[in-house]
Design an enzyme around this catalytic site. Structure first.
Site, mmCIF file in Angstrom:
data_model
loop_
_atom_site.group_PDB
_atom_site.id
_atom_site.type_symbol
_atom_site.label_atom_id
_atom_site.label_comp_id
_atom_site.label_asym_id
_atom_site.label_seq_id
_atom_site.Cartn_x
_atom_site.Cartn_y
_atom_site.Cartn_z
ATOM 1 N N HIS A 112 23.243 -6.855 75.540
ATOM 2 C CA HIS A 112 23.401 -6.681 76.986
ATOM 3 C C HIS A 112 24.393 -5.546 77.250
ATOM 4 O O HIS A 112 25.353 -5.364 76.503
ATOM 5 C CB HIS A 112 23.882 -7.988 77.618
ATOM 6 C CG HIS A 112 23.797 -7.967 79.107
ATOM 7 N ND1 HIS A 112 24.745 -7.358 79.889
ATOM 8 C CD2 HIS A 112 22.847 -8.443 79.956
ATOM 9 C CE1 HIS A 112 24.387 -7.467 81.159
ATOM 10 N NE2 HIS A 112 23.238 -8.123 81.230
ATOM 11 N N LYS A 118 25.505 -15.462 82.606
ATOM 12 C CA LYS A 118 26.743 -14.736 82.248
ATOM 13 C C LYS A 118 27.902 -15.738 82.125
ATOM 14 O O LYS A 118 27.697 -16.833 81.633
ATOM 15 C CB LYS A 118 27.006 -13.612 83.271
ATOM 16 C CG LYS A 118 25.784 -12.688 83.412
ATOM 17 C CD LYS A 118 26.061 -11.404 84.140
ATOM 18 C CE LYS A 118 24.777 -10.571 84.181
ATOM 19 N NZ LYS A 118 24.955 -9.258 84.817
#
Ligand code: 13P
Length: 253
Positions: free
Chosen positions: A97, A12
């Protein structure tokens, strides 16, 4: 078909500089003995992608991006294309995502375009699908997951087994609330059945990863399920030793 386990770390918006190189080295070292049996992928932020790919050259660990823009080049300020990612050393790309769907308004159709662009460029997509807590509580889990899946299945079917699906229930991401092995297996089996209705070859070849609060101490239960072919790990992938323990939990297949 024997589907090889795939354990991917989604960093991330973390480890985008020098700490990413150290993390990548730690992952390569810690998972060395799994080479050939378990595929290992790390997904750093764009800023660390090329350096991490260079650092991992010659190792068993492959590199993924976390997003792309579905045009090859042009006036799209701030965006990065599939050919650019490939040139940076990425072989994979995480698409759709839930954080992108939720915070950046990505639609099923946009995710489909991205999956297509990735495959056209020779990048392997890790396409994410999953329901929110509200949707689960309204008994809409499969309706939502199938809608997200149906949007990309034609693209995935164009190269069976190249793309990967990650089932990530949104309520389990970063919350510590992991889906139980049976709970995950139920959805994974339903996803595979849905793929089989479309193409038996696609269903058999496609790896379905679980994502959402996977940690070293819950990985074995999840990875022991017949339709769980790996994990997409967020928080726990930022610690090389913990990530390696997750990969080591993959049983022999
Ligand atoms: P966590 O493992 O931090 O819950 O994140 C999961 C995820 O979103 C991986 O893509």
């Amino acid at each position: 078909m024997k589907r090889k386990y795939l354990i991917a770390g989604n960093w991330k918006m973390n480890a985008g500089g020098a700490s990413g190189l150290e993390l990548a080295r730690g992952v390569a070292e810690g998972t060395k003995e799994l080479a050939g049996r378990v595929e290992i992928v790390v997904a750093p932020p764009f800023t660390a992608l090329a350096a991490v790919a260079q650092e991992l050259e010659g190792t068993h660990v492959e590199v993924s991006a976390q997003n792309l823009y579905p045009k090859d080049s042009g006036a799209y300020t701030g965006e990065v294309s599939a050919p650019m990612l490939l040139e940076s050393g990425a072989r994979w790309v995480i698409l759709g995502h839930s954080e992108r769907r939720q915070y950046f308004g990505e639609t099923d159709e946009f995710v489909r375009e991205k999956v297509r662009a990735a495959l056209a460029a020779g990048l392997r997509p890790i396409a994410c699908i999953g329901e929110t807590l509200e949707e689960r509580e309204a008994n809409r889990t499969l309706e939502v997951v199938f809608r997200q899946l149906d949007a990309i299945r034609d693209e995935l079917a164009s190269r069976p087994g190249v793309g990967v699906i990650a089932y990530e229930p949104v309520w389990a991401i970063g919350t510590g609330k992991v889906a139980g092995p049976e709970q995950a297996e139920e959805v994974h089996a339903a996803i595979r059945k849905r793929l089989a209705e479309f193409s038996a070859e696609l269903a058999d070849a496609t790896r379905i990863l679980y994502g959402g609060s996977v940690k070293a101490d819950n990985a074995a239960g999840l990875l022991g399920m017949p339709n769980v072919d790996g994990a997409l790990v967020g928080g726990a992938s930022l610690d090389a030793a913990g990530f390696a323990r997750i990969a080591q939990a993959a049983p022999e297949r």
